[in-house]
Design an enzyme around this catalytic site. Structure first.
Site, PDB file in Angstrom:
ATOM      1  N   ILE A 115      38.274  29.348  34.156  1.00 30.27           N
ATOM      2  CA  ILE A 115      36.924  29.564  34.684  1.00 30.27           C
ATOM      3  C   ILE A 115      36.919  30.745  35.653  1.00 30.27           C
ATOM      4  O   ILE A 115      36.033  31.620  35.592  1.00 30.27           O
ATOM      5  CB  ILE A 115      36.399  28.290  35.372  1.00 30.27           C
ATOM      6  CG1 ILE A 115      36.116  27.211  34.342  1.00 30.27           C
ATOM      7  CG2 ILE A 115      35.141  28.586  36.187  1.00 30.27           C
ATOM      8  CD1 ILE A 115      35.712  25.872  34.934  1.00 30.27           C
ATOM      9  N   VAL A 135      37.139  34.077  33.875  1.00 28.91           N
ATOM     10  CA  VAL A 135      35.870  34.485  33.269  1.00 28.91           C
ATOM     11  C   VAL A 135      34.834  34.825  34.337  1.00 28.91           C
ATOM     12  O   VAL A 135      34.091  35.805  34.210  1.00 28.91           O
ATOM     13  CB  VAL A 135      35.351  33.369  32.338  1.00 28.91           C
ATOM     14  CG1 VAL A 135      33.929  33.674  31.860  1.00 28.91           C
ATOM     15  CG2 VAL A 135      36.279  33.196  31.146  1.00 28.91           C
ATOM     16  N   GLU A 136      34.760  34.018  35.390  1.00 24.02           N
ATOM     17  CA  GLU A 136      33.705  34.182  36.389  1.00 24.02           C
ATOM     18  C   GLU A 136      33.883  35.430  37.254  1.00 24.02           C
ATOM     19  O   GLU A 136      32.922  36.168  37.488  1.00 24.02           O
ATOM     20  CB  GLU A 136      33.656  32.949  37.300  1.00 24.02           C
ATOM     21  CG  GLU A 136      33.104  31.687  36.642  1.00 24.02           C
ATOM     22  CD  GLU A 136      31.590  31.733  36.500  1.00 24.02           C
ATOM     23  OE1 GLU A 136      30.968  32.729  36.918  1.00 24.02           O
ATOM     24  OE2 GLU A 136      31.039  30.770  35.955  1.00 24.02           O
ATOM     25  N   SER A 137      35.077  35.667  37.770  1.00 19.91           N
ATOM     26  CA  SER A 137      35.249  36.734  38.764  1.00 19.91           C
ATOM     27  C   SER A 137      36.456  37.625  38.543  1.00 19.91           C
ATOM     28  O   SER A 137      36.637  38.577  39.299  1.00 19.91           O
ATOM     29  CB  SER A 137      35.372  36.104  40.159  1.00 19.91           C
ATOM     30  OG  SER A 137      36.578  35.341  40.243  1.00 19.91           O
ATOM     31  N   ARG A 185      33.292  39.802  32.484  1.00 21.22           N
ATOM     32  CA  ARG A 185      33.018  38.667  33.369  1.00 21.22           C
ATOM     33  C   ARG A 185      31.737  37.996  32.933  1.00 21.22           C
ATOM     34  O   ARG A 185      30.865  38.588  32.287  1.00 21.22           O
ATOM     35  CB  ARG A 185      32.843  39.147  34.827  1.00 21.22           C
ATOM     36  CG  ARG A 185      34.105  39.516  35.513  1.00 21.22           C
ATOM     37  CD  ARG A 185      33.960  39.440  37.036  1.00 21.22           C
ATOM     38  NE  ARG A 185      32.877  40.239  37.563  1.00 21.22           N
ATOM     39  CZ  ARG A 185      31.805  39.714  38.167  1.00 21.22           C
ATOM     40  NH1 ARG A 185      31.684  38.413  38.290  1.00 21.22           N
ATOM     41  NH2 ARG A 185      30.859  40.491  38.643  1.00 21.22           N
TER      42      ARG A 185
END
Length: 207
Positions: free
Chosen positions: A101, A104-106, A205
């Site tokens: 996660i 992908v997020e940051s 991202r």
């Protein structure tokens, strides 16, 4: 004469029989008696000075955490691995899922800010962060702080998994809110997280 001889033999045999009868009693008495001052308990075996000492629990725990950290080494920078491992274990979540996660997020940038104002490693909205802080009993927090972001994001993910009974649905809702639960099978964010989870590079991202 003969009578006296017979009486004498009887006396000898009687004395001999009496002496033999006393022998077992004498031996039994001496054999059963323990030596004076002896300990009836068995002596404890001496410790082997060459034997290896028992393993140190702290060393075993460090080795275990290091082994777990290696499982996310392809996703997480070294300085964040133990943070992810310990936080995920505390909330009963797969550490690799948390690492995927964040990837992908940051992309592990603690200062990342999303298009809608999401902040930190796990890209938490300020409104969501305020709600989580109230639930978790946090009075002071910064969403850009790596430890706070991982703590809040993992707590939220664990709550979603419990609520929806599925990590797949929870992933869709983590990014898209409750409405994303209905179409979780085709959710693009979920697919990207699972791609990272499986060890495939993520190009962009999440937005």
């Amino acid at each position: 004469m003969l009578l006296r001889l017979l009486r004498r033999r009887r006396s000898i045999w009687a004395a001999l029989a009496l002496g033999l009868a006393a022998v077992p009693t004498m031996f039994a008495g001496t054999a059963a008696a323990p030596a004076e001052g002896s300990d009836p308990n068995l002596a404890e075996p001496e410790l082997d000075p060459m034997a290896a000492p028992p393993p140190d629990p702290a060393e075993l725990e460090r080795a275990r955490l290091q082994s777990q950290a290696e499982l996310i080494a392809d996703l997480a920078p070294e300085k964040y691995r133990l943070l992810v491992i310990t936080t995920a274990e505390r909330y009963g979540v797969d550490p690799r899922l948390v690492a995927a996660i964040i990837t992908v997020e940051s992309r592990w940038d603690p200062d990342a800010v999303g298009a809608h104002g999401e902040q930190g490693l796990m890209q938490i909205l300020p409104s969501t962060g305020e709600w989580l802080a109230g639930v978790m009993g946090l009075t002071e927090y910064r969403l850009s702080d790596p430890a706070t972001s991982v703590e809040m994001g993992t707590f939220y993910l664990a709550a979603l998994i419990r609520e929806y009974g599925s990590a797949d649905v929870a992933l869709a809702v983590y990014n898209g809110g409750p409405r994303a639960a209905e179409g979780w099978q085709g959710n693009a964010y979920r697919r990207r997280v699972l791609t990272a989870y499986q060890g495939v590079a993520v190009v962009e991202r999440a937005s």
